[in-house]
Scaffold this motif. Structure first.
Motif, mmCIF file in Angstrom:
data_model
loop_
_atom_site.group_PDB
_atom_site.id
_atom_site.type_symbol
_atom_site.label_atom_id
_atom_site.label_comp_id
_atom_site.label_asym_id
_atom_site.label_seq_id
_atom_site.Cartn_x
_atom_site.Cartn_y
_atom_site.Cartn_z
ATOM 1 N N UNK A 132 7.674 73.244 129.226
ATOM 2 C CA UNK A 132 7.465 74.318 128.259
ATOM 3 C C UNK A 132 8.782 74.753 127.610
ATOM 4 N N UNK A 133 9.867 74.671 128.383
ATOM 5 C CA UNK A 133 11.180 75.087 127.880
ATOM 6 C C UNK A 133 12.054 73.910 127.438
ATOM 7 N N UNK A 134 11.502 72.712 127.473
ATOM 8 C CA UNK A 134 12.276 71.549 127.075
ATOM 9 C C UNK A 134 13.398 71.207 128.041
ATOM 10 N N UNK A 135 13.184 71.469 129.330
ATOM 11 C CA UNK A 135 14.207 71.228 130.357
ATOM 12 C C UNK A 135 13.849 69.969 131.145
ATOM 13 N N UNK A 136 14.826 69.096 131.332
ATOM 14 C CA UNK A 136 14.614 67.884 132.133
ATOM 15 C C UNK A 136 14.824 68.194 133.608
ATOM 16 N N UNK A 137 13.897 67.739 134.441
ATOM 17 C CA UNK A 137 14.011 67.933 135.898
ATOM 18 C C UNK A 137 13.748 66.587 136.585
ATOM 19 N N UNK A 138 14.620 65.618 136.390
ATOM 20 C CA UNK A 138 14.349 64.250 136.873
ATOM 21 C C UNK A 138 14.212 64.127 138.377
ATOM 22 N N UNK A 139 15.001 64.883 139.145
ATOM 23 C CA UNK A 139 14.913 64.777 140.608
ATOM 24 C C UNK A 139 13.560 65.280 141.105
ATOM 25 N N UNK A 140 13.119 66.415 140.585
ATOM 26 C CA UNK A 140 11.816 66.940 140.972
ATOM 27 C C UNK A 140 10.696 66.028 140.488
ATOM 28 N N UNK A 141 10.852 65.458 139.302
ATOM 29 C CA UNK A 141 9.831 64.562 138.769
ATOM 30 C C UNK A 141 9.689 63.306 139.636
ATOM 31 N N UNK A 142 10.806 62.794 140.140
ATOM 32 C CA UNK A 142 10.757 61.615 141.008
ATOM 33 C C UNK A 142 9.969 61.914 142.290
ATOM 34 N N UNK A 143 10.224 63.077 142.899
ATOM 35 C CA UNK A 143 9.488 63.443 144.113
ATOM 36 C C UNK A 143 8.008 63.642 143.808
ATOM 37 N N UNK A 144 7.732 64.269 142.663
ATOM 38 C CA UNK A 144 6.337 64.504 142.268
ATOM 39 C C UNK A 144 5.593 63.169 142.126
ATOM 40 N N UNK A 145 6.210 62.223 141.421
ATOM 41 C CA UNK A 145 5.571 60.935 141.205
ATOM 42 C C UNK A 145 5.367 60.184 142.519
ATOM 43 N N UNK A 146 6.308 60.327 143.455
ATOM 44 C CA UNK A 146 6.188 59.667 144.759
ATOM 45 C C UNK A 146 4.956 60.191 145.506
ATOM 46 N N UNK A 147 4.800 61.506 145.564
ATOM 47 C CA UNK A 147 3.650 62.095 146.268
ATOM 48 C C UNK A 147 2.344 61.731 145.568
ATOM 49 N N UNK A 148 2.325 61.784 144.235
ATOM 50 C CA UNK A 148 1.105 61.443 143.506
ATOM 51 C C UNK A 148 0.716 59.982 143.726
ATOM 52 N N UNK A 149 1.716 59.100 143.812
ATOM 53 C CA UNK A 149 1.429 57.692 144.091
ATOM 54 C C UNK A 149 0.780 57.525 145.458
ATOM 55 N N UNK A 150 1.284 58.256 146.453
ATOM 56 C CA UNK A 150 0.679 58.202 147.787
ATOM 57 C C UNK A 150 -0.771 58.670 147.739
ATOM 58 N N UNK A 151 -1.025 59.781 147.034
ATOM 59 C CA UNK A 151 -2.392 60.296 146.929
ATOM 60 C C UNK A 151 -3.318 59.278 146.264
#
Length: 298
Positions: free
Chosen positions: A270-289
């Motif tokens: 929403x604020x145009x901020x990059x959060x690559x480290x958090x995004x990597x963890x998010x994608x890892x958990x979603x892949x497991x699910x």
């Protein structure tokens, strides 16, 4: 008060027992279809009505302690409509569940709560209070702002409880802790205390920096050094604990990642901020699910 606890897991059962001990009429609404729910605690057995329509009808307060992604479906599954005067309190990890109950925000007093009490259920009918903590309560809408008396109700049952006039600030602080501890301990299948090891320091530093930047954009007061110190304090204080996401991954259950790291990512976008480290963890958990879902479909 007539109190209905939706989701008698560890925290829900702890509050149900403590509120019943304090003289309130407490019922629960759980997944089991039995008309009663019994729980052993401190060598005593406590009994509650379970899934009874009258308990919904007459509830002065509904305390919702299911996981964030379950809130809307849990409220929708109730056998009777919720009285518009009934107070609803949401108590769970993560943020964003308010977006799933919009209609109730228009009619009912709604409160948000967060607690650091520790609780564990070694079986479906046993409860252990594993650590003292504090609970913060605040209003989610204007009607909820008139319910500050609940601080005294909850504090008398299980102290310490405080009313927070800007509960969103407290929830963001809790979200920051969860964004670090939950996905890392889930991915590495380690207790919280393992994150104090040197090999995790660099990624934790980057995660906290990203969260801090988003909090600032959301106008949440934050000091990077203080937030870092707080997160490491939680890691040490809960060193032997297994995070809820750690357990969900271990048992191949749906996690709260969408309401923890996912909420952070949506706010950052929403604020145009990059959060690559958090995004990597998010994608890892979603892949497991997704892997578990694929296996379940076979």
């Amino acid at each position: 008060m007539n109190i209905l606890v939706i989701g008698p897991g560890a925290i829900g059962s702890l509050w149900a027992i403590k509120l019943q001990q304090d003289g309130h009429q407490v019922a629960v609404f759980g997944r089991q279809t039995d008309s009663e729910y019994q729980c052993q605690f401190d060598e005593s057995c406590y009994t509650f009505n379970n899934r009874q329509a009258d308990d919904v009808t007459h509830a002065d307060l509904i305390l919702v302690t299911v996981k964030a992604w379950q809130v809307a479906s849990a409220l929708d599954s109730l056998p009777q409509p919720i009285n518009p005067d009934t107070i609803i309190m949401l108590m769970h990890n993560g943020m964003g569940s308010l977006d799933t109950i919009g209609s109730l925000l228009q009619t009912n007093p709604v409160l948000l709560a967060t607690t650091t009490h520790g609780a564990f259920k070694p079986s479906s009918s046993q409860l252990i209070h594993t650590g003292q903590g504090e609970t913060l309560i605040g209003a989610a809408n204007a009607q909820g702002g008139r319910c500050q008396f609940l601080r005294d109700v909850f504090d008398h049952a299980l102290p310490a409880v405080h009313w927070h006039p800007q509960i969103e600030h407290a929830l963001w602080r809790k979200l920051a802790v969860n964004c670090v501890i939950n996905p890392l301990t889930a991915i590495h299948q380690c207790p919280n205390g393992e994150l104090a090891r040197p090999e995790y320091q660099a990624i934790i530093t980057r995660l906290i920096a990203e969260v801090s930047t988003v909090m600032t954009a959301e106008s949440i007061p934050v000091n990077l050094e203080q937030l870092t110190a707080h997160i490491y304090q939680v890691i040490h204080a809960t060193s032997k604990n297994q995070s809820s996401m750690h357990q969900d991954v271990y048992y191949r259950r749906k996690t709260e990642i969408d309401f923890i790291t996912g909420y952070l990512i949506r706010s950052a976008t929403k604020h145009g901020i990059a959060v690559p480290e958090n995004d990597t963890l998010y994608q890892h958990i979603k892949t497991l699910e997704q892997q578990w879902e694929s296996l379940n479909e076979l």
